[in-house]
Design a protein around this motif. Sequence first.
Motif, PDB file in Angstrom:
ATOM      1  N   ALA A   3       0.962  -1.384   0.135  1.00  0.00           N
ATOM      2  CA  ALA A   3      -0.132   0.011   0.077  1.00  0.00           C
ATOM      3  C   ALA A   3       1.070   1.204  -0.076  1.00  0.00           C
ATOM      4  O   ALA A   3       1.936   1.211   0.620  1.00  0.00           O
ATOM      5  CB  ALA A   3      -0.988   0.084   1.168  1.00  0.00           C
ATOM      6  N   THR A   4       0.393   2.275  -0.655  1.00  0.00           N
ATOM      7  CA  THR A   4       1.150   3.521  -0.821  1.00  0.00           C
ATOM      8  C   THR A   4       0.584   4.418   0.430  1.00  0.00           C
ATOM      9  O   THR A   4      -0.472   4.541   0.710  1.00  0.00           O
ATOM     10  CB  THR A   4       0.659   4.185  -2.010  1.00  0.00           C
ATOM     11  OG1 THR A   4       0.989   3.428  -3.274  1.00  0.00           O
ATOM     12  CG2 THR A   4       1.369   5.487  -2.214  1.00  0.00           C
ATOM     13  N   PRO A   5       1.666   4.914   0.955  1.00  0.00           N
ATOM     14  CA  PRO A   5       1.326   5.764   2.249  1.00  0.00           C
ATOM     15  C   PRO A   5       0.338   6.895   1.839  1.00  0.00           C
ATOM     16  O   PRO A   5       0.495   7.532   0.839  1.00  0.00           O
ATOM     17  CB  PRO A   5       2.872   6.332   2.983  1.00  0.00           C
ATOM     18  CG  PRO A   5       3.671   5.381   2.269  1.00  0.00           C
ATOM     19  CD  PRO A   5       3.011   4.900   1.101  1.00  0.00           C
ATOM     20  N   LEU A   6      -0.676   7.379   2.785  1.00  0.00           N
ATOM     21  CA  LEU A   6      -1.302   8.772   2.550  1.00  0.00           C
ATOM     22  C   LEU A   6      -0.333   9.764   2.240  1.00  0.00           C
ATOM     23  O   LEU A   6      -0.833  10.727   1.327  1.00  0.00           O
ATOM     24  CB  LEU A   6      -2.097   8.703   3.642  1.00  0.00           C
ATOM     25  CG  LEU A   6      -3.241   7.878   3.477  1.00  0.00           C
ATOM     26  CD1 LEU A   6      -4.015   8.003   5.055  1.00  0.00           C
ATOM     27  CD2 LEU A   6      -4.334   8.254   2.547  1.00  0.00           C
ATOM     28  N   THR A   7       0.914   9.873   3.080  1.00  0.00           N
ATOM     29  CA  THR A   7       1.598  11.153   2.779  1.00  0.00           C
ATOM     30  C   THR A   7       2.198  11.267   1.446  1.00  0.00           C
ATOM     31  O   THR A   7       2.822  12.151   1.267  1.00  0.00           O
ATOM     32  CB  THR A   7       2.754  11.267   3.850  1.00  0.00           C
ATOM     33  OG1 THR A   7       3.368   9.870   4.023  1.00  0.00           O
ATOM     34  CG2 THR A   7       1.978  11.284   5.333  1.00  0.00           C
ATOM     35  N   ASP A   8       2.232  10.275   0.582  1.00  0.00           N
ATOM     36  CA  ASP A   8       2.770  10.306  -0.829  1.00  0.00           C
ATOM     37  C   ASP A   8       1.827  11.269  -1.797  1.00  0.00           C
ATOM     38  O   ASP A   8       2.197  11.629  -2.762  1.00  0.00           O
ATOM     39  CB  ASP A   8       2.805   8.842  -1.581  1.00  0.00           C
ATOM     40  CG  ASP A   8       4.102   8.117  -1.018  1.00  0.00           C
ATOM     41  OD1 ASP A   8       4.895   8.854   0.186  1.00  0.00           O
ATOM     42  OD2 ASP A   8       4.537   7.208  -1.502  1.00  0.00           O
ATOM     43  N   ILE A   9       0.729  11.436  -1.202  1.00  0.00           N
ATOM     44  CA  ILE A   9      -0.220  12.406  -1.876  1.00  0.00           C
ATOM     45  C   ILE A   9       0.108  13.757  -1.450  1.00  0.00           C
ATOM     46  O   ILE A   9       0.298  14.179  -0.275  1.00  0.00           O
ATOM     47  CB  ILE A   9      -1.828  11.977  -1.693  1.00  0.00           C
ATOM     48  CG1 ILE A   9      -2.050  10.523  -2.297  1.00  0.00           C
ATOM     49  CG2 ILE A   9      -2.715  13.252  -2.278  1.00  0.00           C
ATOM     50  CD1 ILE A   9      -3.441  10.248  -2.017  1.00  0.00           C
ATOM     51  N   ARG A  10       0.038  14.564  -2.660  1.00  0.00           N
ATOM     52  CA  ARG A  10       0.532  15.969  -2.188  1.00  0.00           C
ATOM     53  C   ARG A  10      -0.485  16.635  -1.272  1.00  0.00           C
ATOM     54  O   ARG A  10      -1.612  16.106  -1.298  1.00  0.00           O
ATOM     55  CB  ARG A  10       0.281  16.669  -3.641  1.00  0.00           C
ATOM     56  CG  ARG A  10       0.821  18.202  -3.436  1.00  0.00           C
ATOM     57  CD  ARG A  10       0.765  18.925  -4.784  1.00  0.00           C
ATOM     58  NE  ARG A  10       1.364  20.284  -4.743  1.00  0.00           N
ATOM     59  CZ  ARG A  10       2.211  20.557  -5.718  1.00  0.00           C
ATOM     60  NH1 ARG A  10       2.396  20.074  -6.701  1.00  0.00           N
ATOM     61  NH2 ARG A  10       2.918  21.901  -5.572  1.00  0.00           N
ATOM     62  N   ASN A  11      -0.273  17.431  -0.387  1.00  0.00           N
ATOM     63  CA  ASN A  11      -0.829  18.100   0.669  1.00  0.00           C
ATOM     64  C   ASN A  11      -1.234  17.358   1.691  1.00  0.00           C
ATOM     65  O   ASN A  11      -1.859  17.893   2.621  1.00  0.00           O
ATOM     66  CB  ASN A  11      -1.986  18.699   0.210  1.00  0.00           C
ATOM     67  CG  ASN A  11      -1.698  19.660  -1.201  1.00  0.00           C
ATOM     68  OD1 ASN A  11      -0.652  20.467  -1.234  1.00  0.00           O
ATOM     69  ND2 ASN A  11      -2.825  19.900  -2.180  1.00  0.00           N
ATOM     70  N   ILE A  12      -0.804  16.104   2.000  1.00  0.00           N
ATOM     71  CA  ILE A  12      -1.305  15.202   3.180  1.00  0.00           C
ATOM     72  C   ILE A  12       0.013  15.168   3.858  1.00  0.00           C
ATOM     73  O   ILE A  12       0.753  14.498   3.576  1.00  0.00           O
ATOM     74  CB  ILE A  12      -2.021  14.039   2.574  1.00  0.00           C
ATOM     75  CG1 ILE A  12      -3.252  14.166   1.869  1.00  0.00           C
ATOM     76  CG2 ILE A  12      -2.077  12.893   3.592  1.00  0.00           C
ATOM     77  CD1 ILE A  12      -4.075  13.249   1.536  1.00  0.00           C
TER      78      ILE A  12
END
Length: 110
Positions: A3-12
């Motif tokens: 799973a990809t960490p949420l923090t890999d999404i910009r602004n998170i």
Amino acid sequence: MAATPLTDIRNIGPATAAALAEAGIADAETLRALGADAAYARLLEAGTRPHFIGYCALVMGLQGRPWNDCRGEEKAWLRAHFDALVAEAKEKGPSTLARALDEIGVRIGR
């Protein structure tokens, strides 16, 4: 596949990622599949206080844009949409789990 960490999404950042995880959204794939509105509705249901900039950051982040990129008509549309999400969440009230956690005093930051 991992799973990809949420923090890999910009602004998170870490705080938003923790709130999303508390709302049952554990990874970037789940967040992308839900979309900004459904994810934000889950945040509200879990007890997160409504914050327009947080909503904008989520919407913009899922589009790969900086949080402060929306302006003019887009910002006005997002504000109206945000207000509708918040109104709907207030009608529903907190989830059964959120109410139970509040009752025993274990939800952090609420």
